[in-house]
Motif scaffolding. Structure first.
Motif, mmCIF file in Angstrom:
data_model
loop_
_atom_site.group_PDB
_atom_site.id
_atom_site.type_symbol
_atom_site.label_atom_id
_atom_site.label_comp_id
_atom_site.label_asym_id
_atom_site.label_seq_id
_atom_site.Cartn_x
_atom_site.Cartn_y
_atom_site.Cartn_z
ATOM 1 N N LYS A 161 12.290 5.318 -5.447
ATOM 2 C CA LYS A 161 11.205 6.054 -4.800
ATOM 3 C C LYS A 161 10.014 5.109 -4.708
ATOM 4 C CE LYS A 161 11.216 10.960 -4.805
ATOM 5 N NZ LYS A 161 12.617 11.052 -4.464
ATOM 6 N N MET A 162 9.409 5.085 -3.527
ATOM 7 C CA MET A 162 8.313 4.158 -3.340
ATOM 8 C C MET A 162 7.097 4.878 -2.801
ATOM 9 S SD MET A 162 10.538 1.033 -2.054
ATOM 10 C CE MET A 162 12.307 1.191 -1.971
ATOM 11 N N PHE A 163 5.948 4.379 -3.196
ATOM 12 C CA PHE A 163 4.696 4.993 -2.771
ATOM 13 C C PHE A 163 3.735 3.924 -2.294
ATOM 14 C CE2 PHE A 163 5.625 9.247 -4.014
ATOM 15 C CZ PHE A 163 6.601 9.088 -4.981
ATOM 16 N N LEU A 164 2.856 4.355 -1.421
ATOM 17 C CA LEU A 164 1.917 3.423 -0.794
ATOM 18 C C LEU A 164 1.000 2.796 -1.825
ATOM 19 C CD1 LEU A 164 1.496 2.673 2.166
ATOM 20 C CD2 LEU A 164 -0.245 4.436 2.314
ATOM 21 N N ASN A 165 0.581 3.611 -2.794
ATOM 22 C CA ASN A 165 -0.379 3.097 -3.767
ATOM 23 C C ASN A 165 -0.235 3.850 -5.075
ATOM 24 O OD1 ASN A 165 -1.813 5.596 -3.425
ATOM 25 N ND2 ASN A 165 -2.710 4.720 -1.566
ATOM 26 N N LEU A 166 -1.003 3.410 -6.057
ATOM 27 C CA LEU A 166 -0.930 3.972 -7.406
ATOM 28 C C LEU A 166 -1.287 5.447 -7.416
ATOM 29 C CD1 LEU A 166 -0.501 3.334 -10.379
ATOM 30 C CD2 LEU A 166 -2.873 2.592 -10.520
ATOM 31 N N VAL B 264 3.787 -2.122 -2.427
ATOM 32 C CA VAL B 264 4.423 -3.244 -1.717
ATOM 33 C C VAL B 264 3.522 -3.633 -0.542
ATOM 34 C CG1 VAL B 264 6.433 -4.036 -0.414
ATOM 35 C CG2 VAL B 264 6.739 -2.521 -2.373
ATOM 36 N N GLN B 265 3.104 -4.891 -0.504
ATOM 37 C CA GLN B 265 2.203 -5.347 0.565
ATOM 38 C C GLN B 265 2.910 -5.299 1.914
ATOM 39 O OE1 GLN B 265 0.359 -9.138 -0.138
ATOM 40 N NE2 GLN B 265 -0.178 -8.638 -2.255
ATOM 41 N N PRO B 266 2.171 -5.037 2.988
ATOM 42 C CA PRO B 266 2.791 -4.918 4.322
ATOM 43 C C PRO B 266 3.662 -6.108 4.711
ATOM 44 C CG PRO B 266 0.500 -4.231 4.406
ATOM 45 C CD PRO B 266 0.739 -4.742 3.019
#
Lengths: 121, 139
Positions: free
Chosen positions: A101-106, A82-84
């Motif tokens: 659940k979310m993560f900064l990147n792949l 998700v972009q800032p």
């Protein structure tokens, strides 16, 4: 014919939404994802949204609905990228992506799904 | 609202989902050209996305008009989202959080309202006009 490529790497399905989807395309995409998840006995699905510079409530609903469908399969779908500015816009709007659940990147999402056997919640 | 001058930039006809993307991209570019921050650009584009999507969902077709304006202290970018659909019975209710008459999350109008500086809505059967704007101080 897939609208959205769904890749398979080390038992993890990886897919990235990069365009706007029509209602028909959404259903087709969700169906394909669930089917692949089942057929390949995947550890889970990573949904990457790093290409989306606008996520409105409709797209948010697509994401949360897809997650619910995957949960009904007894599997996992996690979000990454998700972009800032998108993150701050979603909060401003009051859109909550629920228990995703979310993560900064792949990379981080992939580590989560593959490092250990993740217990069923 | 103290809008003194309005120049129309262009109009996007909203007939299909693809037009939602066109409208929001144009809104974003307009904001970018006038030096608005990325945050403002995306908020404006997202509000346009919500509102033009409502046209597709409820009114079949409509249009999004872009204007620029200014007052003594600020540059202003406006979007007017217009349709000739059935209208919103109770606009004040419709902009409350969580209210939905469709299959959405119920945040279309209230969400969009929170993303912009001003939000005006007028709705009768046959004509709905929603005007939103973002402002930036001149220096």
């Amino acid at each position: 014919m897939s609208i959205i490529p769904i890749l398979y790497l080390k038992s993890v399905l990886i897919t990235s939404i990069q365009t706007e989807l029509t209602d028909g395309e959404i259903l087709q995409f969700q169906h394909e994802l669930l089917k692949k998840n089942h057929d390949l006995n995947a550890k889970g699905i990573i949904l990457d949204v790093s290409s989306l510079d606008v996520i409105d409530s409709y797209m948010a609903k697509i994401i949360t609905d897809t997650m619910s469908m995957v949960m009904l399969q007894g599997s996992k779908l996690v979000l990454c990228g998700v972009q800032p500015v998108v993150a701050s816009t979603l909060v401003d709007m009051g859109v909550v992506l629920g228990s995703m659940k979310m993560f900064l990147n792949l990379d981080q999402a992939f580590c989560f799904l593959t490092t250990k056997e993740v217990a069923q919640v | 609202m103290n809008i003194t001058l309005k120049s129309m930039i262009n109009t996007v006809q909203i007939l299909s989902t693809k037009d939602i993307i066109v409208a929001r991209q144009q809104g974003r570019e307009l904001a970018q050209n006038y030096g608005f921050s990325k945050g403002d650009q995306i908020r404006f584009a997202t509000a346009i996305s919500e509102l033009t999507r409502n046209i597709i969902t409820y009114a079949v077709q409509g249009r999004c008009e872009f204007y620029t304006s200014e007052n003594e202290q600020e540059h202003i970018i406006l979007a007017k989202i217009i349709d000739h659909g059935p209208g919103i019975d109770n606009p004040l209710l419709a902009i409350t959080d969580g209210y939905s008459s469709g299959s959405g999350l119920g945040l279309g109008l209230s969400g969009a309202k929170r993303l912009v500086h001003e939000f005006l809505i007028e709705s009768t059967p046959g004509l709905t006009t929603i005007e939103i704007n973002i402002k930036k101080r001149k220096y």
